[in-house]
Design a protein around this motif. Structure first.
Motif, PDB file in Angstrom:
ATOM      1  N   LYS A 101      33.862  20.149  64.618  1.00 47.29           N
ATOM      2  CA  LYS A 101      34.955  19.838  65.536  1.00 47.29           C
ATOM      3  C   LYS A 101      35.166  20.973  66.537  1.00 47.29           C
ATOM      4  O   LYS A 101      35.457  20.728  67.724  1.00 47.29           O
ATOM      5  CB  LYS A 101      36.242  19.558  64.753  1.00 47.29           C
ATOM      6  CG  LYS A 101      36.236  18.228  64.028  1.00 47.29           C
ATOM      7  CD  LYS A 101      36.143  17.063  65.015  1.00 47.29           C
ATOM      8  CE  LYS A 101      36.173  15.720  64.337  1.00 47.29           C
ATOM      9  NZ  LYS A 101      36.029  14.597  65.296  1.00 47.29           N
ATOM     10  N   ALA A 102      35.019  22.199  66.092  1.00 43.77           N
ATOM     11  CA  ALA A 102      35.152  23.337  67.006  1.00 43.77           C
ATOM     12  C   ALA A 102      34.077  23.285  68.088  1.00 43.77           C
ATOM     13  O   ALA A 102      34.333  23.605  69.255  1.00 43.77           O
ATOM     14  CB  ALA A 102      35.063  24.646  66.224  1.00 43.77           C
ATOM     15  N   ALA A 103      32.878  22.870  67.699  1.00 45.23           N
ATOM     16  CA  ALA A 103      31.807  22.698  68.693  1.00 45.23           C
ATOM     17  C   ALA A 103      32.149  21.569  69.652  1.00 45.23           C
ATOM     18  O   ALA A 103      31.906  21.657  70.861  1.00 45.23           O
ATOM     19  CB  ALA A 103      30.479  22.410  67.984  1.00 45.23           C
ATOM     20  N   GLU A 104      32.744  20.516  69.124  1.00 44.37           N
ATOM     21  CA  GLU A 104      33.156  19.387  69.955  1.00 44.37           C
ATOM     22  C   GLU A 104      34.239  19.797  70.952  1.00 44.37           C
ATOM     23  O   GLU A 104      34.252  19.319  72.093  1.00 44.37           O
ATOM     24  CB  GLU A 104      33.669  18.262  69.057  1.00 44.37           C
ATOM     25  CG  GLU A 104      34.019  16.970  69.779  1.00 44.37           C
ATOM     26  CD  GLU A 104      34.493  15.887  68.834  1.00 44.37           C
ATOM     27  OE1 GLU A 104      35.411  15.128  69.217  1.00 44.37           O
ATOM     28  OE2 GLU A 104      33.961  15.787  67.711  1.00 44.37           O
ATOM     29  N   PHE A 105      35.135  20.681  70.544  1.00 41.88           N
ATOM     30  CA  PHE A 105      36.179  21.160  71.457  1.00 41.88           C
ATOM     31  C   PHE A 105      35.563  21.813  72.686  1.00 41.88           C
ATOM     32  O   PHE A 105      36.112  21.731  73.787  1.00 41.88           O
ATOM     33  CB  PHE A 105      37.086  22.177  70.760  1.00 41.88           C
ATOM     34  CG  PHE A 105      37.925  21.613  69.642  1.00 41.88           C
ATOM     35  CD1 PHE A 105      38.100  20.245  69.481  1.00 41.88           C
ATOM     36  CD2 PHE A 105      38.533  22.459  68.733  1.00 41.88           C
ATOM     37  CE1 PHE A 105      38.867  19.727  68.443  1.00 41.88           C
ATOM     38  CE2 PHE A 105      39.313  21.956  67.705  1.00 41.88           C
ATOM     39  CZ  PHE A 105      39.478  20.601  67.554  1.00 41.88           C
ATOM     40  N   GLN A 106      34.415  22.448  72.518  1.00 46.68           N
ATOM     41  CA  GLN A 106      33.777  23.144  73.636  1.00 46.68           C
ATOM     42  C   GLN A 106      32.828  22.255  74.436  1.00 46.68           C
ATOM     43  O   GLN A 106      32.811  22.307  75.665  1.00 46.68           O
ATOM     44  CB  GLN A 106      32.978  24.348  73.117  1.00 46.68           C
ATOM     45  CG  GLN A 106      33.818  25.504  72.635  1.00 46.68           C
ATOM     46  CD  GLN A 106      33.006  26.771  72.472  1.00 46.68           C
ATOM     47  OE1 GLN A 106      32.133  27.084  73.288  1.00 46.68           O
ATOM     48  NE2 GLN A 106      33.293  27.524  71.420  1.00 46.68           N
ATOM     49  N   ILE A 139      25.370  29.557  63.505  1.00 44.20           N
ATOM     50  CA  ILE A 139      24.996  28.289  64.134  1.00 44.20           C
ATOM     51  C   ILE A 139      25.608  28.195  65.527  1.00 44.20           C
ATOM     52  O   ILE A 139      24.952  27.749  66.486  1.00 44.20           O
ATOM     53  CB  ILE A 139      25.448  27.093  63.272  1.00 44.20           C
ATOM     54  CG1 ILE A 139      24.709  27.093  61.933  1.00 44.20           C
ATOM     55  CG2 ILE A 139      25.194  25.764  64.005  1.00 44.20           C
ATOM     56  CD1 ILE A 139      25.269  26.102  60.919  1.00 44.20           C
ATOM     57  N   ALA A 140      26.858  28.599  65.650  1.00 41.75           N
ATOM     58  CA  ALA A 140      27.526  28.590  66.956  1.00 41.75           C
ATOM     59  C   ALA A 140      26.760  29.437  67.964  1.00 41.75           C
ATOM     60  O   ALA A 140      26.588  29.053  69.130  1.00 41.75           O
ATOM     61  CB  ALA A 140      28.964  29.082  66.812  1.00 41.75           C
ATOM     62  N   LYS A 141      26.279  30.597  67.518  1.00 44.16           N
ATOM     63  CA  LYS A 141      25.481  31.464  68.398  1.00 44.16           C
ATOM     64  C   LYS A 141      24.185  30.773  68.789  1.00 44.16           C
ATOM     65  O   LYS A 141      23.775  30.791  69.959  1.00 44.16           O
ATOM     66  CB  LYS A 141      25.166  32.788  67.684  1.00 44.16           C
ATOM     67  CG  LYS A 141      26.354  33.697  67.461  1.00 44.16           C
ATOM     68  CD  LYS A 141      25.935  34.943  66.689  1.00 44.16           C
ATOM     69  CE  LYS A 141      27.114  35.865  66.408  1.00 44.16           C
ATOM     70  NZ  LYS A 141      26.715  37.037  65.590  1.00 44.16           N
ATOM     71  N   GLU A 142      23.532  30.160  67.816  1.00 42.77           N
ATOM     72  CA  GLU A 142      22.229  29.533  68.056  1.00 42.77           C
ATOM     73  C   GLU A 142      22.300  28.419  69.086  1.00 42.77           C
ATOM     74  O   GLU A 142      21.354  28.235  69.863  1.00 42.77           O
ATOM     75  CB  GLU A 142      21.660  28.987  66.746  1.00 42.77           C
ATOM     76  CG  GLU A 142      21.195  30.043  65.773  1.00 42.77           C
ATOM     77  CD  GLU A 142      20.608  29.445  64.504  1.00 42.77           C
ATOM     78  OE1 GLU A 142      20.306  28.231  64.503  1.00 42.77           O
ATOM     79  OE2 GLU A 142      20.445  30.186  63.517  1.00 42.77           O
ATOM     80  N   ILE A 143      23.404  27.679  69.104  1.00 36.94           N
ATOM     81  CA  ILE A 143      23.472  26.546  70.036  1.00 36.94           C
ATOM     82  C   ILE A 143      24.218  26.898  71.325  1.00 36.94           C
ATOM     83  O   ILE A 143      24.497  26.031  72.144  1.00 36.94           O
ATOM     84  CB  ILE A 143      24.086  25.299  69.370  1.00 36.94           C
ATOM     85  CG1 ILE A 143      25.572  25.487  69.086  1.00 36.94           C
ATOM     86  CG2 ILE A 143      23.331  24.939  68.099  1.00 36.94           C
ATOM     87  CD1 ILE A 143      26.261  24.183  68.671  1.00 36.94           C
ATOM     88  N   GLY A 144      24.518  28.176  71.482  1.00 39.27           N
ATOM     89  CA  GLY A 144      25.057  28.641  72.761  1.00 39.27           C
ATOM     90  C   GLY A 144      26.528  28.396  72.989  1.00 39.27           C
ATOM     91  O   GLY A 144      26.968  28.289  74.140  1.00 39.27           O
TER      92      GLY A 144
END
Length: 222
Positions: A101-106, A139-144
């Motif tokens: 969800k945090a990734a979705e927020f961005q 993972i967050a770092k890896e996907i930018g």
């Protein structure tokens, strides 16, 4: 435009295969299908896991059995390889789903999809504990992603609420397990399906706007 809501859990091997198959199919329907990602909690707490697995070694055996499911669909898959790293023990669903969800927020649904895919690879292929903060940040770092923002978001009330809202939606649609695909908020496909079937369903709906060549049931009929 067809909308597919994909209800899934990072820890679900059948979701892992559904994700791969959806990627293969949807690349041929760009601009015609919108995929939305929805969280579904399989292991709701560490206490639930400990109730069936009193030790971390017991938990590894539980997950080894889950990993072994992938041998049915991936010829060269070896569940011993990720489990043997010894990093998977007490892993539960909420942390990686909140991270999605945090990734979705961005980055919206594409960000969710990218994060979910990488988290599942970390878990099923690389044997990483995807409930661990450092793994989720990596993972967050890896996907930018903006990592500092991710660090604020992935444990936030907003991320937890987003997961809970997806859970409530699944319950309202009668979804009790994953993977589940809800199409145009009406037709529900349960469980792991073949690429051929998924392609036929989408082709049918793109062409006709409703199922004619393929039989589908509305969620309230199931």
């Amino acid at each position: 435009m067809i909308e597919i809501k994909f209800f899934h859990d990072v820890l679900c091997p059948f979701c892992f295969m559904t994700n791969i198959r959806l990627k293969n199919v949807l690349k041929d329907f760009k601009g015609e299908v919108r995929l939305k990602h929805k969280a579904f909690i399989m292991i709701s707490s560490l206490d639930d896991l400990k109730a069936i697995a009193p030790t971390e070694e017991d938990a590894r055996e539980v997950f080894k059995n889950e990993f072994s499911i992938l041998k049915r669909y991936m010829k060269d898959y070896d569940p011993e390889k990720p489990i043997s790293k010894g990093k998977i023990g007490y892993v539960w669903s909420l942390p990686p789903l909140m991270a999605c969800k945090a990734a979705e927020f961005q980055k919206g649904d594409e960000g969710h999809w990218e994060y979910f895919t990488r988290a599942q690879e970390k878990f099923f292929l690389e044997g990483e504990n995807v409930a661990d903060d450092q793994v989720l940040i990596e993972i967050a770092k890896e996907i930018g992603l903006d990592v500092e923002r991710f660090k604020r978001d992935f444990k936030s009330k907003e991320a937890k609420l987003a997961v809970m809202e997806d859970e409530a939606e699944a319950k309202a649609m009668g979804i009790r397990g994953v993977p589940a695909l809800l199409i145009n908020d009406k037709w529900l496909i349960r469980g792991l399906q073949t690429e051929d079937y998924l392609r036929k369903v989408i082709e049918d709906l793109v062409k006709n706007g409703e199922p004619k060549a393929v039989e589908l049931k509305a969620y309230w009929e199931q």
